[in-house]
Design an enzyme around this catalytic site. Sequence first.
Site, short mmCIF file in Angstrom:
data_model
loop_
_atom_site.label_atom_id
_atom_site.label_comp_id
_atom_site.label_asym_id
_atom_site.label_seq_id
_atom_site.Cartn_x
_atom_site.Cartn_y
_atom_site.Cartn_z
N HIS A 194 5.07 -5.50 26.49
CA HIS A 194 6.48 -5.91 26.48
C HIS A 194 6.79 -6.65 25.16
O HIS A 194 7.58 -7.60 25.14
CB HIS A 194 6.81 -6.84 27.66
CG HIS A 194 6.53 -6.26 29.01
ND1 HIS A 194 7.35 -5.33 29.62
CD2 HIS A 194 5.50 -6.50 29.88
CE1 HIS A 194 6.85 -5.03 30.81
NE2 HIS A 194 5.73 -5.71 30.97
N GLU B 267 1.37 -25.78 28.53
CA GLU B 267 2.71 -25.66 29.10
C GLU B 267 2.58 -25.38 30.59
O GLU B 267 1.98 -24.38 30.98
CB GLU B 267 3.50 -24.54 28.43
CG GLU B 267 3.70 -24.72 26.94
CD GLU B 267 4.54 -25.95 26.59
OE1 GLU B 267 5.34 -26.36 27.44
OE2 GLU B 267 4.36 -26.49 25.49
N SER C 293 2.02 -2.19 31.26
CA SER C 293 2.19 -3.62 31.48
C SER C 293 0.85 -4.28 31.76
O SER C 293 -0.02 -4.30 30.90
CB SER C 293 3.21 -3.85 32.59
OG SER C 293 3.59 -5.21 32.67
#
Length: 284
Positions: free
Chosen positions: A205, A173, A155
């Site tokens: 992921h 965003e 990760s």
Amino acid sequence: MRNILFFILFLSACTSDPLPVKEKSTVESSHNSGQLYIIGGGKLHLDLMSDMLTTGGIGKEDLIVVIPAASEEPDTAIYYDSKPFIELGYTNVKPLRLSLADSVKTMLSDSLAAAKAIFLCGGDQLRLMSVIGQPNLLDILHQAYANGAVIGGTSAGAAVMSKIMITGDQKKEPEYESTYRRLRSGNGMYSQGTGLFSEGIIDQHFIERSRYNRALTALFEFPDKTVYGIGESTALRISPAGMFVHGSGQIVTFTAPQGSRLKDDLVGFPKIEMTVYLPGDTIR
């Protein structure tokens, strides 16, 4: 919960604010005898972790260092990421809660330099780089890799492997999204990773969170790089023998040999090469 069969060497508080990182390590990593084992997150299955150590030639008594600096809950990261090694019968597994205090830098350096395997836990890649990105520690990681150590990560521990690191945030965003919902220029946010993996940009992921827009945004921003999207419980293994896919999922790569286009802030590509690799495949 049964007792954890290791001791904690150092205590420190982690920070999510990135510290300055040198442009490159002073240690050259172009001729490495070690191995990178870059896992896209998800469950650390015993067969995957066993594969990491056996392909890297790690013996049952060799020192394995686990670094939980990416996690807000380092005790939890230490427990769960060390557990597979212990269950596999490795007897010299030690966590390092890295501290930047001058009084322990030499001890940390000695511990990392002696390790035959170093594992970077998941969490926040910016938090992780704020610690291991310090010049002395970064040089030690590069030297360990050059000298034959296995360096693995999952990760966030995977994201930091490349020199150009996807932070996960977006400029356009305000709220965090697990993937980008739009494909726009100037939106991706990047920082400097360790540079241990020099052949492209890592995203993790990847399959499970459908991070295609995020990969294509990075490809537009860095058209000379290949983007490697690694699925969960899946590893990209890099060794002197080549680059291989291990685990139970897929790795997707993107290159843009014909360049890119832009209209307003909309990104376009006249051609993209995308390859989906399966477990057991050789990438090169």
